[in-house]
Motif scaffolding. Structure first.
Motif, PDB file in Angstrom:
ATOM      1  N   SER A 198      35.929 -67.488 -43.343  1.00 14.66           N
ATOM      2  CA  SER A 198      36.572 -68.773 -43.108  1.00 14.66           C
ATOM      3  C   SER A 198      36.602 -69.130 -41.626  1.00 14.66           C
ATOM      4  CB  SER A 198      37.989 -68.767 -43.685  1.00 14.66           C
ATOM      5  OG  SER A 198      38.772 -67.731 -43.099  1.00 14.66           O
ATOM      6  N   ALA A 199      36.671 -68.124 -40.747  1.00 17.09           N
ATOM      7  CA  ALA A 199      36.680 -68.400 -39.304  1.00 17.09           C
ATOM      8  C   ALA A 199      35.392 -69.102 -38.879  1.00 17.09           C
ATOM      9  CB  ALA A 199      36.859 -67.104 -38.514  1.00 17.09           C
ATOM     10  N   GLU A 200      34.274 -68.707 -39.474  1.00 17.58           N
ATOM     11  CA  GLU A 200      32.997 -69.346 -39.160  1.00 17.58           C
ATOM     12  C   GLU A 200      32.975 -70.787 -39.669  1.00 17.58           C
ATOM     13  OE1 GLU A 200      29.491 -67.278 -40.272  1.00 17.58           O
ATOM     14  OE2 GLU A 200      30.072 -65.402 -39.290  1.00 17.58           O
ATOM     15  N   ALA A 201      33.552 -71.020 -40.836  1.00 15.63           N
ATOM     16  CA  ALA A 201      33.601 -72.369 -41.387  1.00 15.63           C
ATOM     17  C   ALA A 201      34.452 -73.283 -40.513  1.00 15.63           C
ATOM     18  CB  ALA A 201      34.144 -72.334 -42.819  1.00 15.63           C
ATOM     19  N   VAL A 202      35.586 -72.767 -40.037  1.00 13.32           N
ATOM     20  CA  VAL A 202      36.452 -73.559 -39.154  1.00 13.32           C
ATOM     21  C   VAL A 202      35.727 -73.879 -37.845  1.00 13.32           C
ATOM     22  CG1 VAL A 202      38.604 -73.553 -37.837  1.00 13.32           C
ATOM     23  CG2 VAL A 202      38.574 -72.652 -40.170  1.00 13.32           C
ATOM     24  N   ALA A 203      35.039 -72.887 -37.303  1.00 13.63           N
ATOM     25  CA  ALA A 203      34.284 -73.110 -36.062  1.00 13.63           C
ATOM     26  C   ALA A 203      33.200 -74.163 -36.278  1.00 13.63           C
ATOM     27  CB  ALA A 203      33.666 -71.801 -35.582  1.00 13.63           C
ATOM     28  N   ALA A 204      32.583 -74.162 -37.456  1.00 13.84           N
ATOM     29  CA  ALA A 204      31.512 -75.114 -37.755  1.00 13.84           C
ATOM     30  C   ALA A 204      32.037 -76.543 -37.858  1.00 13.84           C
ATOM     31  CB  ALA A 204      30.816 -74.718 -39.060  1.00 13.84           C
ATOM     32  N   VAL A 205      33.218 -76.711 -38.446  1.00 23.75           N
ATOM     33  CA  VAL A 205      33.755 -78.069 -38.558  1.00 23.75           C
ATOM     34  C   VAL A 205      34.186 -78.578 -37.188  1.00 23.75           C
ATOM     35  CG1 VAL A 205      36.215 -77.606 -39.024  1.00 23.75           C
ATOM     36  CG2 VAL A 205      35.127 -79.568 -40.073  1.00 23.75           C
ATOM     37  N   MET A 206      34.686 -77.692 -36.338  1.00 22.55           N
ATOM     38  CA  MET A 206      35.084 -78.104 -34.999  1.00 22.55           C
ATOM     39  C   MET A 206      33.871 -78.443 -34.136  1.00 22.55           C
ATOM     40  SD  MET A 206      38.282 -75.501 -34.258  1.00 22.55           S
ATOM     41  CE  MET A 206      38.485 -76.111 -32.590  1.00 22.55           C
TER      42      MET A 206
END
Length: 334
Positions: A198-206
């Motif tokens: 999920s940390a990678e997904a959050v970084a991707a949306v940012m």
């Protein structure tokens, strides 16, 4: 003169034994199983995930508290693998005596609905004890995106169906099911982009690589407060105290939308009801303790503590919802 007192005492003891045997027969439990009060030896809590992380920390917090409540050692054993199937099945196959318990989460009902290899039937295999905690998710996007609410998101998706994507920590996770459920309710399409975590997904949306993410409020609220992300809605049936100005999806116009991640305790199916009830009462008392509630909140969870019947109803409702969604959306993990 004959003293009848010892004889009467023996008669009373015999009568008590007969009553106890009758009670045991009524419960469908062998006499040796209830020869000693429960528990009379250490209890094992199986966690079907690797050590470390918030869930594992919560399991060890529970074990520490249960030890004091039950008066016996409570051991935490991590048995990860096969999407939590290995640990789950080890509990299912364990004796039905309350000495081997399963500490698991929302993946249980999701995997049972979408994963053909996840050979677990909740009604057949497990006895719910208590939902310990739950976690509300936040649907979030970049602040630069044109949509500020869920209805505006739906409108955008209908007008530009190829321009909207969401990231998750993989198919069959709570985040994934949240978006699939929203797609089903609104008849819109969005591209799913899976990430390793999920940390990678959050970084991707940012970074603007994707447009949407759904993650626990606890992990996203600081990014919203800092202005890096915009919270569109929370997925539970009440607003989060961490982001009180962000509405629920239900408030945004989608009745009965109530999806939260949960962590709870279960026993093998067939465990005697008095044992399940005692464990349920113990968990409820533990989760009401202010210090436990504080430590649970620090791990990102909202304490709940439900009865076995309440937890059972929740699991049945959730299982039916995910099974229906998986059938309608053809969601299957091989």
């Amino acid at each position: 003169m004959i003293n009848h007192t010892p004889i009467r005492r023996l008669q009373r003891r015999a009568f008590s034994v007969l009553l106890a045997c009758a009670a045991v027969a009524g419960l469908g439990v062998s006499a040796p199983a209830l020869a000693q009060p429960y528990p009379s030896k250490p209890v094992t809590v199986v966690v079907p995930y690797p050590p470390g992380g918030a869930s594992d920390a919560l399991a060890r917090l529970l074990a520490d508290q249960l030890k004091d409540t039950l008066g016996q050692p409570v051991l935490v054993v991590n048995r990860p693998g096969a999407g939590s199937l290995i640990g789950t099945q080890s509990v299912i196959r364990a004796p039905k005596d309350g000495y081997t318990l399963l500490f698991t989460g929302s993946a249980l009902t999701i995997q049972a609905a979408v994963n053909k290899k996840f050979d677990v039937n909740l009604e057949r295999d497990l006895a719910p004890v208590s939902e310990m905690v739950r976690s509300t998710f936040l649907i979030a996007t970049q602040t630069a995106r044109p949509f500020k609410t869920v209805p505006e998101l739906v409108k955008f998706a209908r007008e530009r169906p190829k321009d909207l994507s969401f990231g998750t920590n993989g198919a069959g996770t709570t985040s994934f099911m949240i978006f699939e459920y929203l797609k089903s309710l609104t008849n819109i399409e969005m591209l799913h982009v899976p990430y390793k975590g999920s940390a990678e997904a959050v970084a991707a949306v940012m970074a603007g690589d994707i447009q949407l993410v759904a993650d626990p409020v606890y992990t996203l609220h600081k990014q919203v407060e800092a202005g890096n992300l915009r919270g569109l809605a929370v997925t539970g049936n009440k607003r989060s105290a961490l982001l009180p100005n962000v509405p629920t999806v239900e408030e945004a116009g989608f009745p009965d939308f109530n999806i939260t991640a949960w962590i709870g305790l279960l026993a093998p199916a067939g465990t005697p009801k008095p044992i399940v009830d005692r464990l349920g009462e113990a968990v409820i008392a533990i989760m009401k303790d202010p210090e436990v509630a504080k430590r649970s909140s620090a791990l990102g969870f909202d304490p709940s503590g439900t009865t076995p019947d309440e937890f059972n109803r929740k699991l049945r409702t959730e299982q039916a919802m995910w099974t229906k969604l998986a059938r309608e959306r053809n969601l299957q993990i091989d």
